[in-house]
Structures are given as C-alpha cells and as structure tokens.
Write a protein that holds these residues in place. Structure first.
Motif, PDB file in Angstrom:
ATOM      1  N   UNK A   1      24.815   6.963  20.693  1.00  0.00           N
ATOM      2  CA  UNK A   1      23.778   6.501  19.772  1.00  0.00           C
ATOM      3  C   UNK A   1      22.941   5.402  20.421  1.00  0.00           C
ATOM      4  N   UNK A   2      21.639   5.422  20.143  1.00  0.00           N
ATOM      5  CA  UNK A   2      20.730   4.394  20.640  1.00  0.00           C
ATOM      6  C   UNK A   2      20.478   3.372  19.537  1.00  0.00           C
ATOM      7  N   UNK A   3      20.424   2.125  19.930  1.00  0.00           N
ATOM      8  CA  UNK A   3      20.299   1.047  18.964  1.00  0.00           C
ATOM      9  C   UNK A   3      19.036   0.224  19.225  1.00  0.00           C
ATOM     10  N   UNK A   4      18.594  -0.458  18.187  1.00  0.00           N
ATOM     11  CA  UNK A   4      17.408  -1.309  18.256  1.00  0.00           C
ATOM     12  C   UNK A   4      17.835  -2.723  18.606  1.00  0.00           C
TER      13      UNK A   4
ATOM     14  N   UNK B   1      16.911 -10.631  10.546  1.00  0.00           N
ATOM     15  CA  UNK B   1      17.411 -11.904  10.008  1.00  0.00           C
ATOM     16  C   UNK B   1      18.905 -11.821   9.735  1.00  0.00           C
ATOM     17  N   UNK B   2      19.320 -10.772   9.023  1.00  0.00           N
ATOM     18  CA  UNK B   2      20.743 -10.627   8.721  1.00  0.00           C
ATOM     19  C   UNK B   2      21.552 -10.432  10.003  1.00  0.00           C
ATOM     20  N   UNK B   3      20.986  -9.741  10.978  1.00  0.00           N
ATOM     21  CA  UNK B   3      21.696  -9.523  12.242  1.00  0.00           C
ATOM     22  C   UNK B   3      21.962 -10.852  12.945  1.00  0.00           C
ATOM     23  N   UNK B   4      20.985 -11.745  12.951  1.00  0.00           N
ATOM     24  CA  UNK B   4      21.194 -13.047  13.580  1.00  0.00           C
ATOM     25  C   UNK B   4      22.263 -13.853  12.850  1.00  0.00           C
ATOM     26  N   UNK B   5      22.240 -13.804  11.524  1.00  0.00           N
ATOM     27  CA  UNK B   5      23.221 -14.545  10.736  1.00  0.00           C
ATOM     28  C   UNK B   5      24.633 -14.003  10.941  1.00  0.00           C
TER      29      UNK B   5
ATOM     30  N   UNK C   1      30.390 -11.532  14.435  1.00  0.00           N
ATOM     31  CA  UNK C   1      30.393 -10.072  14.340  1.00  0.00           C
ATOM     32  C   UNK C   1      29.478  -9.466  15.400  1.00  0.00           C
ATOM     33  N   UNK C   2      29.800  -8.244  15.803  1.00  0.00           N
ATOM     34  CA  UNK C   2      28.923  -7.482  16.692  1.00  0.00           C
ATOM     35  C   UNK C   2      27.983  -6.647  15.826  1.00  0.00           C
ATOM     36  N   UNK C   3      26.696  -6.902  15.937  1.00  0.00           N
ATOM     37  CA  UNK C   3      25.721  -6.266  15.054  1.00  0.00           C
ATOM     38  C   UNK C   3      24.898  -5.256  15.835  1.00  0.00           C
TER      39      UNK C   3
ATOM     40  N   UNK D   1      29.222  -4.342  12.895  1.00  0.00           N
ATOM     41  CA  UNK D   1      28.409  -4.204  11.687  1.00  0.00           C
ATOM     42  C   UNK D   1      27.142  -3.448  12.061  1.00  0.00           C
ATOM     43  N   UNK D   2      26.888  -2.346  11.368  1.00  0.00           N
ATOM     44  CA  UNK D   2      25.712  -1.516  11.646  1.00  0.00           C
ATOM     45  C   UNK D   2      24.775  -1.539  10.449  1.00  0.00           C
ATOM     46  N   UNK D   3      23.482  -1.660  10.734  1.00  0.00           N
ATOM     47  CA  UNK D   3      22.461  -1.663   9.691  1.00  0.00           C
ATOM     48  C   UNK D   3      21.259  -0.877  10.182  1.00  0.00           C
ATOM     49  N   UNK D   4      20.479  -0.373   9.243  1.00  0.00           N
ATOM     50  CA  UNK D   4      19.212   0.248   9.618  1.00  0.00           C
ATOM     51  C   UNK D   4      18.215  -0.837   9.997  1.00  0.00           C
ATOM     52  N   UNK D   5      17.357  -0.535  10.951  1.00  0.00           N
ATOM     53  CA  UNK D   5      16.320  -1.475  11.389  1.00  0.00           C
ATOM     54  C   UNK D   5      15.184  -1.455  10.369  1.00  0.00           C
ATOM     55  N   UNK D   6      15.352  -2.230   9.306  1.00  0.00           N
ATOM     56  CA  UNK D   6      14.366  -2.250   8.225  1.00  0.00           C
ATOM     57  C   UNK D   6      14.019  -3.700   7.910  1.00  0.00           C
TER      58      UNK D   6
END
Length: 357
Positions: free
Chosen positions: A109-112, A60-64, A70-72, A50-55
């Motif tokens: 790609x680099x991730x936060x 919070x959603x990443x921890x959930x 899931x791999x976030x 699961x990929x999301x923008x760091x906004x």
C-alpha cells in the motif's frame, strides 16, 4: 482485551469511528468516539499503527497522534475504497473505518506523507490566493455579462477589461441608469480590493521563498517562479518518498492513462490525478517555457522547439510539464541543481550531479 496493533480511523467533524485489530487480524474493538475524547483515548493506548484517510484535518490529527508515540499512516481515499464491504453501493462510518484498517495492512500500500505545520502554514497563503483569483475571475465575468445586456461589449482578457471598464461605465450613451452604474462600480472596487489581497499573498510567498534553499534551486528551472517553487516544496515535503521522477510525475497526473492488455500498450490522455493546484502551476510554467524556448540556445530549449514542430503546441505543453515534474523531483529528492544543457553520460562515468533536463 487483546493488544491492538492496527487501528483504522474514519474521521468526521464530531463523531469519529474506530476499528482495531490484533496481530492476527482479529477484530478487537469497534466503537465511535467524540472528537473531544479522541486524543485522550489514544493517550491511554499502547503505541500502535493508526491509519486514516488523507482528508480534512487528517494531517493535524496525524501530528498529534505521532506525538503520543503512535505510527500514523495516511491513505488516499481511492486506495481505501476497494476494501469496503459492499463496494460503492454500501457506505457508512463503520465500514469505512474497517476498510481503512484493512488497506493499511496491505504490504504494498502507498501512503500519503504527513505534512508539517510549517508546510500547511505556507499552503494556507496559496489557498487564500487561489480563492481570491477565482473570485476575481468570477466577478469580472459577472460584470462583463451585465454590461452585455446593455449593448456594451468589452474585449476578452483581464488586462483589456481593466483598460475599458471604467470608460464604458462613464459612457452616457448607453442605457445604464445611476443605480446600475453605482452597483457596477461597487463590483469594480471589489476587484481592486481582491487585487490588493492577491498582491499581499504574492509578497508573502516571495519572502518565504528567499529563505528556502529547495525553493531557490527549483526557481532555476525555466518556467518555474516563486509561486510554483513554494507550492512544490510545501506540497511535496520529502520527495525521497517517491522512488524516481517518473513516479512523482505520475502522482501529479502528468502522465497518460493506460488501457494496456495482452502485451499491447495503449496510452490515452493524461490522468489529471493528484494535486490539481500544483499541476496547474506546472502547466502555466510550461506555457512560459514553450513560448520563450526559441529565444534560448540551451539543450532543453532546443528540445522544446523541435518537439513543438513535431507534435504541436498542446502536446508539447504536456511533455514540458512532465519534464519539469521530473526535474523538480531530482532537485527536491537529491539536492541537485538545474542545468539546462545537461547531457546524459555513460553509466559509471564520474562527474557532478545536476538535475536532468
């Protein structure tokens, strides 16, 4: 429905857009889902990337989602934007989710890193303190500006303002009437209230730093106090995600811009990218280190004095902030201790590891 292997999520306050693909990159799902049903939908989905923008709310959603198996991965918005169809001229939630999904599939790609709840709890205190400081500065400027309209000119600086404001307000020779004096006095009382709030935040940060070994080691660096050490540990998290100190300094924006081509290197001003708050604290610490360097005789201080004589005050500040960033990386990533007299040794030479200066 084919198995979803990667999903791009465009976060929003109420309606969240999803874009999922299978292992071959074929689109499997495009849909919008309400915030209330977001976790329920992912709970019924087989674990995937699961990929999301760091906004806002992304951590919070990443921890959930991580708790659901899931791999976030969080992506900086500037890295996802180039993959949006239509570029900067066309933008909507569906295209954003598709771009995030595509960017997450790039091999380099680099991730936060996802922040923990403890990290964000510490950063709450820092952000509240920063807001109080900004509010106090704005209020002081407002009060000084109002007094100027009546021919009352106070010297620059917050300490000078504190020393002369009440006296100027009580001076009966100016044209201020009773209502105006009372209004300005209300502003003065508000400044004192902000001072108490800032002092409380400082006390909370100092108490937290006492129980953090990484922060304690960071505070050994000349020019880094509890505020910077606490912010660095809470903001960075796992510094091992950075390959080296140079990469960490580039992430903070303390390195020059490049406009190089044809084998010719052209360097400009520093990028000022990355975390503005932490970079500001590093520059404030660099000011302290440069101003007091002439009173010390260690190797790092001698380098600062020589550099200032050669390139001037402001370039030295940038160099010292960059140096501090690299030292912080060594402290946080390798568990090293700061040694201001460190001298590089020959490759292969044995000896204890200490943070380079």
């Amino acid at each position: 429905m084919d198995k979803i292997t990667r999903i791009g999520v465009d976060l929003a306050k109420n309606v969240i857009q999803l874009h999922g693909v299978d292992s071959m990159g074929r689109v499997v799902i495009r849909k919008a889902i309400s915030r209330q049903k977001f976790l329920e939908w992912f709970a019924n989905l087989a674990p995937c990337l699961v990929a999301m923008e760091a906004c806002s709310a992304a951590h919070y959603w990443a921890r959930k989602l991580s708790a659901l198996g899931h791999e976030v991965r969080l992506i900086a918005p500037q890295f996802a934007a180039p993959y949006r169809k239509g570029g900067k001229h066309v933008k909507n939630d569906r295209l954003d989710a598709e771009a995030i999904c595509e960017a997450a599939g790039r091999p380099h790609m680099r991730f936060v890193p996802v922040k923990t709840a403890d990290q964000q709890n510490v950063l709450v205190v820092h952000r509240m303190r920063s807001g109080f400081v900004e509010e106090r500065t704005a209020l002081i400027n407002r009060l000084r500006g109002e007094l100027v309209e009546f021919g009352v000119f106070l010297p620059q600086g917050i300490d000078a303002f504190r020393a002369h404001f009440v006296t100027a307000l009580e001076n009966g020779s100016n044209e201020l009437n009773g209502v105006a004096r009372t209004a300005l006095l209300q502003g003065w009382n508000h400044i004192q209230a902000l001072d108490r709030q800032i002092t409380w935040c400082d006390a909370q940060i100092a108490a937290q730093v006492k129980h953090d070994n990484n922060a304690q080691r960071a505070m050994a660096v000349i020019g880094i106090g509890p505020l910077t050490a606490s912010a660095a540990v809470a903001t960075v998290g796992d510094a091992r995600l950075f390959k080296n100190g140079r990469q960490f300094a580039a992430w903070l924006g303390t390195v020059p811009k490049q406009a190089s081509s044809g084998g010719k290197t052209r360097l400009g001003r520093i990028t000022k990218q990355g975390n503005t708050y932490l970079r500001t604290l590093l520059f404030q610490g660099a000011r302290s280190a440069v101003a007091s360097a002439h009173r010390r005789n260690d190797r790092l201080s001698r380098w600062i004095v020589q550099l200032q004589a050669r390139v001037g005050w402001y370039r030295t500040l940038v160099a010292v902030a960059n140096k501090h960033a690299r030292i912080l990386w060594a402290i946080l990533a390798r568990g090293e201790r700061f040694n201001p007299s460190y001298a590089p040794t020959r490759p292969g030479a044995a000896g204890p590891r200490t943070a380079t200066a």
